[in-house]
Design an enzyme around this catalytic site. Structure first.
Site, PDB file in Angstrom:
ATOM      1  N   THR A  12     -34.320 -13.928  17.794  1.00 36.56           N
ATOM      2  CA  THR A  12     -35.142 -14.429  16.686  1.00 36.56           C
ATOM      3  C   THR A  12     -36.314 -15.185  17.272  1.00 36.56           C
ATOM      4  O   THR A  12     -36.300 -15.555  18.445  1.00 36.56           O
ATOM      5  CB  THR A  12     -34.384 -15.433  15.804  1.00 36.56           C
ATOM      6  N   ASP A  13     -37.292 -15.457  16.445  1.00 36.46           N
ATOM      7  CA  ASP A  13     -38.292 -16.439  16.848  1.00 36.46           C
ATOM      8  C   ASP A  13     -37.655 -17.823  16.630  1.00 36.46           C
ATOM      9  O   ASP A  13     -36.574 -17.966  16.046  1.00 36.46           O
ATOM     10  CB  ASP A  13     -39.602 -16.260  16.068  1.00 36.46           C
ATOM     11  N   TYR A  14     -38.366 -18.808  17.083  1.00 33.90           N
ATOM     12  CA  TYR A  14     -37.920 -20.202  17.142  1.00 33.90           C
ATOM     13  C   TYR A  14     -37.354 -20.725  15.808  1.00 33.90           C
ATOM     14  O   TYR A  14     -38.101 -20.831  14.814  1.00 33.90           O
ATOM     15  CB  TYR A  14     -39.149 -21.018  17.504  1.00 33.90           C
TER      16      TYR A  14
END
Ligand code: NOJ
Length: 744
Positions: free
Chosen positions: A285-287
């Site tokens: 995932t992104d952050y």
């Protein structure tokens, strides 16, 4: 007793497995990952699915404390924002020496446009249209990054971007699907090299899946809402191209699409990525994206968020910590299958085997190599070459450029003239801005020794203060010519840096006005991270160079162009609007039912009452110090069948007075389709070097592959009919010829 026996057995098998791995008895990473997985507890597997940032760098809003304990406990499989051979060794030791199965960590980082040697921002570099050049810069970035303990870059960013308000346009390859796809592939090849097991190659991570660049109103993290047709035709191809080039990992995007946050979208992460495209690497995932699904409002609690993400197809959780906290319980409750956890863990382990981390977890932590490789002289030479090729000459009326090197007095003025920090741009990884060479320094190194260079700051970047004006005006008055360097600060583009005003800051405009009053030959240099509204500048300055943020070697590269040692050849990969009101504006728009051109005097056509429809500088625009003529395109046949290859040729001649390089562009238009088609689509380009007076025949091959689109039935196919093929030096070209596709 039974428990103790089982544990002993596991330990023996695990010891055997590792000695086998060391001796390379097991043949491939997949089998190795399977046998390791068989030894792992559920908790250990979940540990592999977890990625945390170290405290060395901050690239997001939250920080999880205590990641060292997570490492020791085997609760984390990968770390980002930790760099350097010594530091990564230290963290690797924590993992290898403290965990039962001694599984090495994977170290990731945002190596976006160089690691220590900083190359032009990706949008700038894309203006070179030079795929080999871009592959090489990614290669050098990987050389440096791997010498500092890194295994994985969060790049390339391949999001198609058509809204200059969005600060992250600086990080991609611009607005075009065809060019963006080619660049995506080149960058992946550069990072990953020939073999992931090589000491200087790293995993690429194509991001942000999907359509992050289409955030409404250009506001970062904002909603994306588009038809499946637009998604598939315009936004998805660059991700696919990166995967076809072998990208090992994919990062989800922050945005929602079709009403679902990307990190919870089974449609994107399983149906398209796995089932349609057959991707076999892992998805991160992104952050904190899993946590953000709570804000999106598709889940009510952290448990539901973790379940949604893993079941949709996320393999690794960046920084939310929800997998670590919730997956064990979810498996026990039967809401997530252990098979799904196994699948995700196996994908991650397999890549760790591919990298050779099980053979030697400290393989990338070699301090001697780090010293020898980082900021090597060769890399600086390449960074300068790259920077030169990324510059776009927007305007050069009356041949103000190039400036004669023997000029007696040159004034170098403006807030960007001696700016250093901004030169490396946003997302400059571990780049040290103090090592960047400024424009003033570049000019001083390049002009003749007898030239007097007068420097004045002129104005601040943003603050409304005229305190430096008088000095700048006085120095400019003494000079024969003026180089005026203006721009955005580097923090004004990049993540979380959207703007509602894409003009240069007001104080810089005031400075420009003062300099213009002197009526001297003046070159405007613009340093920025996005297309700007340069209408004022275009109206008043005869020569404008778009230099973007060019990285460590910015100054010397611009100086070579200024004095004609290098003849500029870059072409824009994003349209420059005349005003923000035109946005979104891109060359491959649809014709509409009332095109302006059909009747420009008619009130009821698609137009503005206060602005032209046309951009200030179109996609593909970029001048040279010489000029080129194009013959009408020539076709080897005017009717083709689906089996045929059409050859399009065009003769390009250098009709100016110095050698130069031209980026020859081929566009197609499908005149009638079962659904509406863009007025032009780039389908080929070639760079050609021409001596003065020289002509070269440039040829392109067109097949039905180039004519395919999503038909009315959403089938990716071609349809018979008439097509126009254009060959020219920018997307405005009307140099065209007709051909037909017959299918019976
Ligand atoms: C958030 C950004 O969107 C992404 O591109 C980046 O890779 C991560 N932070 C990690 O720094």
């Amino acid at each position: 007793m039974k428990m103790i026996f089982r544990l002993l057995l596991i330990l023996i098998i695990s010891a055997l497995t590792f000695s086998c791995a060391e001796k390379k008895i097991q043949s491939n990473s997949e089998e190795k990952a399977d046998s390791l997985l068989a030894l792992m507890t559920l908790r250990e597997k979940i540990g592999q699915l977890t990625l945390y940032t170290s405290d060395w760098d901050v690239t997001g809003p939250t920080m999880r404390k205590g990641y060292q304990n997570d490492i020791k406990n085997g609760d984390v499989g990968a770390i980002f924002n930790a760099i350097g051979s010594a530091y990564t060794r230290q963290l690797q030791e924590l993992a290898v020496e403290n965990t039962r199965l001694k599984i090495p960590l994977l170290f990731g980082y945002d190596v976006i446009h160089g690691h220590r040697t900083i190359f032009p921002i990706p949008l700038a570099e894309s203006c070179s249209w030079d795929l080999e050049l871009m592959q090489r810069s990614a290669r050098i970035a990987a050389e440096e990054a791997t010498a500092e303990g890194l295994h994985w870059t969060f790049a390339p960013m391949v999001d198609i971007a058509r809204d200059p308000r969005w600060g992250r346009v600086m990080e991609g390859a611009g607005e075009d699907t065809y060019l963006g796809s080619q660049i995506a592939a080149a960058r992946v090849k550069g990072f990953q090299g020939e073999n992931l097991n090589d000491i200087n190659t790293m995993l690429a991570c194509v991001k942000h899946f999907a359509a992050y660049g289409a955030a409404q109103a250009g506001r970062d993290y904002h909603t994306v809402d588009m038809s499946d047709r637009v998604l598939r035709e315009t936004y998805l191809p660059p991700y696919k191209a990166a995967l076809d080039a072998g990208a090992a990992t994919v990062m989800t995007s922050f945005n929602e699409i079709h009403g679902e946050p990307a990190s919870g979208s089974q449609y994107l992460l399983t149906d398209i990525l796995r089932k349609e495209w057959g991707f076999d690497g892992f998805v991160v995932t992104d952050y904190t994206s899993i946590m953000e699904m709570l804000y999106h409002g598709v889940v009510a609690d952290t448990t539901a968020a973790a379940a949604l993400a893993i079941n949709a197809g996320v393999d690794m959780d960046m920084q939310a910590g929800f997998f670590q906290d919730k997956l064990e319980q979810l498996v026990k409750e039967g809401k997530v299958s252990e098979a799904r956890i196994n699948e995700a863990a196996k994908r991650i382990l397999k890549l760790k085997f591919d990298l050779g981390l099980f053979d030697d977890p400290y393989k990338y932590c070699d301090t001697a190599r780090e010293k020898a490789v980082v900021m090597n002289e060769k890399f600086l030479i390449e960074a300068k070459e790259n920077a030169k090729r990324s510059i776009v000459l927007l305007k050069n009326q009356d041949k103000v450029l190039p400036i004669n090197k023997n000029i007696k007095t040159l004034a170098v003025v403006g807030p960007m003239a001696h700016a250093r920090k901004d030169l490396i741009g946003s997302w400059s990884a571990a780049g040290d801005w103090k090592k960047a060479v400024t424009l003033l320094e570049g000019i001083q190194q390049t002009v003749s020794p007898s030239t007097k260079v007068l420097y004045a700051k002129g104005s601040p970047l943003m603050a409304d203060s005229t305190q430096y004006f008088a000095d700048a005006i006085a120095k400019a008055k003494q000079a024969e010519a003026i180089v005026l360097a203006v721009g955005e600060a580097s923090w004004m583009s990049g993540e979380a840096a959207s703007r509602t005003n894409i003009q240069l800051p007001l104080i810089q405009k005031k400075l420009m006005e003062e300099i213009l009053k002197l009526n001297k030959p003046t070159v405007l240099i613009v340093m920025n991270g996005r297309p700007l509204d340069l209408s004022f500048e275009d109206k008043h300055f005869k020569a404008i160079l778009e230099t973007w943020f060019l990285g460590t070697q910015a100054g010397p590269a611009i100086a070579e162009v200024l004095f004609g040692d290098y003849n500029p050849s870059g072409k824009l990969t994003m349209t420059f609007p005349r005003s923000l009101g035109q946005v979104p504006i891109y060359y491959s728009m649809k014709n509409t039912g009332r095109p302006y051109e059909s009747d420009p005097n008619n009130k009821y056509v698609s137009k503005y009452i206060d602005e032209s429809n046309y951009p200030l500088y179109p996609f593909g625009h970029g001048l040279s110090y010489t000029s080129f003529s194009y013959t009408k395109p020539f076709l080897d046949k005017t009717v083709i069948s689906p089996k045929d290859t059409l050859t399009v040729t065009c003769t390009i001649t250098n009709i100016g007075d110095r050698p130069g390089e031209e980026i020859v562009q081929l566009y197609l238009r499908d005149l009638v389709g079962s659904v509406t088609r863009p007025i032009k689509e780039l389908k080929g380009f070639k760079k050609v070097n021409l001596a003065v007076g020289e002509s070269k025949v440039v040829s392109f091959k067109v097949t039905v592959e180039d004519l395919k689109f999503y038909t009315k039935e959403m089938k990716f196919s071609y349809e018979p009919g008439d097509f126009e093929v254009f060959v020219g030096g920018d997307s405005n070209t009307q140099n065209k010829i007709l051909f037909s596709l017959k299918t019976d």
